[in-house]
Design a protein around this motif. Sequence first.
Motif, PDB file in Angstrom:
ATOM      1  N   PHE A 132      48.593  38.337  33.095  1.00 39.95           N
ATOM      2  CA  PHE A 132      47.568  37.262  32.886  1.00 39.95           C
ATOM      3  C   PHE A 132      47.301  36.792  34.189  1.00 39.95           C
ATOM      4  O   PHE A 132      46.237  36.046  34.432  1.00 39.95           O
ATOM      5  N   ILE A 133      48.141  37.022  35.401  1.00 38.33           N
ATOM      6  CA  ILE A 133      47.845  36.798  36.551  1.00 38.33           C
ATOM      7  C   ILE A 133      46.747  37.431  36.970  1.00 38.33           C
ATOM      8  O   ILE A 133      46.965  38.714  37.392  1.00 38.33           O
ATOM      9  N   GLY A 134      45.628  37.197  37.064  1.00 40.05           N
ATOM     10  CA  GLY A 134      44.569  38.092  37.536  1.00 40.05           C
ATOM     11  C   GLY A 134      44.235  38.847  36.281  1.00 40.05           C
ATOM     12  O   GLY A 134      42.775  39.480  36.170  1.00 40.05           O
ATOM     13  N   GLY A 135      44.612  39.490  35.620  1.00 38.28           N
ATOM     14  CA  GLY A 135      44.451  40.191  34.488  1.00 38.28           C
ATOM     15  C   GLY A 135      43.545  39.697  33.288  1.00 38.28           C
ATOM     16  O   GLY A 135      43.169  40.255  32.246  1.00 38.28           O
ATOM     17  N   ALA A 136      43.404  38.272  33.343  1.00 38.13           N
ATOM     18  CA  ALA A 136      42.787  37.618  32.332  1.00 38.13           C
ATOM     19  C   ALA A 136      41.213  37.317  32.733  1.00 38.13           C
ATOM     20  O   ALA A 136      40.728  36.411  32.405  1.00 38.13           O
ATOM     21  N   VAL A 137      40.821  38.316  33.440  1.00 38.97           N
ATOM     22  CA  VAL A 137      39.630  38.234  34.081  1.00 38.97           C
ATOM     23  C   VAL A 137      38.511  38.103  32.966  1.00 38.97           C
ATOM     24  O   VAL A 137      37.596  37.240  33.036  1.00 38.97           O
ATOM     25  N   ILE A 164      47.444  39.128  43.697  1.00 42.52           N
ATOM     26  CA  ILE A 164      47.699  39.608  42.123  1.00 42.52           C
ATOM     27  C   ILE A 164      49.025  40.609  41.966  1.00 42.52           C
ATOM     28  O   ILE A 164      49.860  40.504  41.156  1.00 42.52           O
TER      29      ILE A 164
END
Lengths: 288, 682, 315
Positions: free
Chosen positions: C251-256, C290
């Motif tokens: 979710f850190i950064g992957g939730a773009v 990230i």
Amino acid sequence: MKAAFGILGRLMIRPGSALAVLFLTIIALAAIFADLLPLDPFRQNLLHSLEGPSAQYWFGTDELGRDILSRVVYGARTSLLTAAGAVAVAALFGIPIGLIGGFFGGWRDAALMRFVDVLLALPAILFAMALIAVLGRSQVAAFIAVGITGIPAFARIVRAQTLALRKRDFVTAVESFGGSSGYNMFRTILPNAWSPILVQVVVLCSIAILLEAALAFLGVGVAPPTPSWGEMLRTGKSYLYEAPTYALLPGIVLTLTILSFDTIGRALGSLLEDRHDTGTATAGGVTS
Amino acid sequence: MSEPVLAVRDLTVDFSGPAGPIPVVRGVSFDVHANEVLCIVGESGSGKSVTSLAVAGLLADTAKVGGDIRLGAIDVQRADAETLRRMRGEDVGFIFQDPSTTLNPVLKVGRQITEGEVAHGRLSPSEARARGVTLLREVDIADPEGRIDQYPHQFSGGMRQRAVIAMAMAGKPRLIIADEPTTALDVTVQAQVLAVLARRQRETGCAVVLITHDLGVVAEVADRVAVMYGGRIVETGPVREIFRAPRHPYTRALLRSMPRLDGTDARLDPIPGQPPVAINLPAGCTFHPRCALQNGRERCLRDEPALRALAADHTAACHFAEETPERPPALAAEPRPLPAHAAEAPLLEVEDLRVHFPIKAGLLRRTVGAVHAVDGVSLAVHPGETVSLVGESGCGKTTTGRTVMGLIPATSGAVRFDGQSILGLDRRRMRKARRQMQYIFQDPYSSLNPVRSVEEVIAEPMHIHGVYDEMGGAPWVAELFDQVGLSRTMMGRYPSEFSGGQKQRIGIARALALKPRLLILDEPVAALDVSIQAQILNLLQDLQRELDLAYLFIAHNLSVVRHISDRVAVMYLGRIVEMGDRDALYERPSHPYTQSLLSAAPIPDPAMRDRDSRIVLEGEIPNPAAPPPGCTFHPRCFRASELCRREAPRFERPDGLATHLACHHPGPLFDERAPRAMERAT
Amino acid sequence: MTGYILRRLLQLIPVLILASIGVWAMMYAVPGGPVAAIVGDNATPEQIAAVTRQYGLDRPIAVQYLDWFGSALVGDFGESYYSRAPVLQLIGERLPATLHLAVAATIVALLLGIPVAVASALRPGTLLDRILSGWSALALGVPTFWLGILLILLFAVELRWLPSASGYVPIWEDPLQALRNLALPAITLGVYVSGILARFLRASLVTELRADYVRTARAKGLPERQIVWVHLMRNALLPFITIVGLMMAGFIGGAVVTEAVFTYPGLGRLLIQAISSRDYPLIQGCILVILVLYVAINLTVDVLYAYIDPRIDYR
């Protein structure tokens, strides 16, 4: 070949997988023979932009007055090409990495797995975006970027298989009568590992299509005016109030395509009695 | 007679299969009384384990169970789930086969052995700990206070199985069902576990149903025996009767097909053919295709015989049970000719072989020690003779075999084949040397490549050596099929289509393809049913005679080793502790470990049950990474002295003894009592 | 325990070095090299010379890397080309928003995923199992960006209950407003991840159900409830922890994508903006931060796992 038909036959017995195979066949045929259909994804008609469904435009038009149905059909090409290219890239690198790491162990394994860890240390979508930032936007860039993010899954599955098969006596037997490591890896282990690889190929197809669409949705996919489902959802989102039906068809087709690959992947997994939990688990964090 | 604890009538179990129900148990009836041990004996697929699970209602919902099961007053078939739950643990306790999986890996042992009683409301949680300590002490687990808070992986295999016994006995049930309770254990540990089980049974007076394939275990512990074949009981009777005068031809054939520890050179008398599979049972009597009595009689092909009484308490299901000879006539013992070449130079020489595996630990994974898997093994195999390596798991016998074969690098020492050193050869020369010696694996299910036809499997070594045409190509492969007793018509099939015994024949054919002079056989019959073992052992002996092969035979089964060997070496913790001619070693063993091993092995003869030379070793095999100082056997030895703790004995042949051995206090086992050990045993 | 953690940390060093080389080399892989990356494709020779000197691009390649890596180690990723603000400061502004979304989405995913998995695993093959497995497949298969669009259409365009674009409101300042803003993105993200979690947990529960120790527990006469919640769950939840950790790290950064749908001001969106404006220091900074967070969360989970699982000897 006979085995392939046998598996297809067993797939078709299950209603869910049969529907999935049918749907994907239609999509694939549409993508291949799109030129033969009376569709034009590029002809603009600004007088008819952002229209709802009508007799002339079954699913309406986009902001430039292009036929949405035509663009969805041609968009299948982009999706399937990306999936095929990505699977090829991922398999080409992932399978040998897994084989060599699992077979030899030791420093070779450690080095290869660190490499895989690096690929995994960044969510796939970010990795692909960073690559495209370097490579520029194109069909080739899309499938290379998506393919590279698929390497770890292949490498890990093949490595796990290799580790398990390595301990089996028929591999030791080949060693005991003097077969080389290369012979053992490619002639003994690989043919025995094909079923989880096949499952992974199908699973990766669904992931690749999702990822390609997500990249396009973020504006870094295939360059316009090439039609892409993700790109259509992106523009559709900007006209939510003006044309709420814009995003309908691309969204449905994209979802069904992903679901179909996923359904077939799972059915194959249970048919071939392989737990590919790890495979689907790596689907996590791909695009969230 | 008193009410039976368990009464089973016409039990049937069907599993659902793709083509309709598969009958796994087909009409089984038996009683068990208090203070009685009933052994259900049978080969794989006979339905014995399914019977035991059905008795406690533990089968999955997909299994259809019919018939009548009464445990005391409980009608198991018709009882509701809650009654069944209370029954388990209160009235019946279970001991399963594999102690490494029957305990929950993430819960403490103490909790697991008492939670049944807590759940049944007979124990308050606050008393559970004290109760657990008592239970562990009752099954001879040392330091129960310390052990109770440990997890299963911190227990050794034998301790785990004793914990399972403690768990099963916790609620003082009237019935214990033990399904192959010692199959996964080594023979010395098996003796400990059986002793604990027997003592606890005497103390609680419960009834025991023990399921096993091992006729030796049956002879040791059973009061009555039920023999199962093809999903039915084919014979029941008191244990002495069954062994003395079996009335069903299957029971008789089974007893005759076993090699014996006190054996003769008589050729084994195997049961022909394969055990039946539930999906495709023969019509009529299920045993008729393999039966020596049938003689083409129509009745056996047509009618399934009912179990009928032949004497008080002795029943058999055979139309012609009266014809079974009372006493099996011993086959003419053909004197085993001494290998003609024993005087020749050895074919294989192993000298002071050591194989150490590094143990890595710490921050940088530095080597901090080594597992001494093989620690100075020397032996020689002459052309045409069989030398056996025998020992319990972890003694290094398999590692020795694999190192000789070049599959594991040796740490030091020498291996010579035909006078030429083969350690550290380059790839090409090693491959050439390997043509002369081949390896046969324990597990026939794992040793054949499943994606190749068996013809390809057998031809593969020739292709790898590039000599397929030179050796004779397809006709040679066909000839190999003949040699191992397989039909040429099966050449195109895949390994999965063959039974275990047939697969082992294919493995042998593959090993013979390059015309080797030495075979290294790693437990070649351990994975096979008793009736099939004899077939393979006979085949190996025939091939040895015809092809003048030398065998290095690796096994844990002392009876099999006695049957097949010329010379025997006993291994313990990576070393050969005693070695000699077969008969000398078996009849006059002088090393205390050999003596214990031989006395712990169950003998399939109830008359031998009360032999007084029984030694039950204490403890289990030490960790080979940290072997005890001095003589590595001293912590378990009944003769150990201060000298043994200090100094490792040399391997030599003392005056007046028949074998070479490594012991400070060698000598035959006279009337000598092993005081410490005997306490444990009785 | 300390030894185990230290060893795991040591193992991370090569990964981080390799990754940093990759991130740094990005600039050099751009057509035209780092100079073009800085000044664009249409620069004059004078501009190129100036930039080359200013950024020390004429130094040996290894020196350039070490210089860059040394600064990065202390958190100095340079300035954004675009806004001229220090990269670390830009990232710091976005991080709390990302963490809010990550926590909210994890809660949604667990609340949806665990009950679905347990309900379907306990009755494998039944209608309920098939319906719930179908739901998991659907949750996984519907692309988050389309689900997001549909949710906006329903709750923002039609019903007008929730905002169509979500801003960042710290939950301690205005809980209600924070939840209104987080609801749609958290549901979008949570539904997707709940599909993954449910599928994984169901698979491991079904495997554990067949384990011998379950049969032993039944043979002892334990109530079914106790077998499921004590014996089964302890075993099945251990690997599950790892997956949940992976998800959270993702979710850190992957939730773009989700951040883009709802124009939520998280780390992911910062990265997209950086990429589209070719703001290389910002791209590098975002990716490295990230990456480090992702690796740190994974390490924490692994250590936690080793601590909980009695079988792992962490010495």
